[in-house]
Motif scaffolding. Sequence first.
Motif: not given
Length: 215
Positions: A84-93
């Motif tokens: 599940a966590e790997k499906t989320i794309i997050r802003a690196p900064q």
Amino acid sequence: MKDKRKQILIGLLCIIVASILGISSFYWYQSVNYISTEDARITGDLIKITSRGSGKLVDIDMEEGDWVIKDQILGRQEIENKNAEKTIIRAPQKGVIIKEQANIGEFYNPGQVLGYIVNPEKLYVSANIEETKIGKVKEGQIVDISIDEFDGIKFKGKVEFVGLAANSSFSLLPSSSSGSFTKIVQRIPVKISIEDQGYKILPGTNVVVKIHLKN
């Protein structure tokens, strides 16, 4: 009549000589005290937004110009291993999205670039100085900055870093193997900080810099 004409000619000659001396003195003073270049632009450290696994992009929530904070959710993927966590794309900064190149429905591999972020609070000037002048440039020197985006407004900055190699060293083009050779003056990248004056400065805009050799 001849004497009057002679006086006029002598006067004109004196004006011409004085003008030449004045112009020469000006350029001599500029060359001794400053180094200027128009080969400069506003830039920042580009941070990549990347895919975290192999899978199809099912959702994207970012557009060019958007402000984001660190770890903000920007999209989701259907990952093969169902983590599940790997499906989320997050802003690196935190920063501003300056390039978005993700398409819903496409398959992306780990590390594939979906966009770029720049922190506008950490923009700087990247100037290219000729190799024949770079020896005079030192860290800490004061710099006058003129940004084309803001006509008539002068910014201040300082030399933060002097490059250790010419730009050509990073070129991906192979060197010429032919018998002919044309010598080209190389340019060294110089990083210059910008004093914050409350203006919305855009990355990529053109700049003219004048480096003070004697602070």
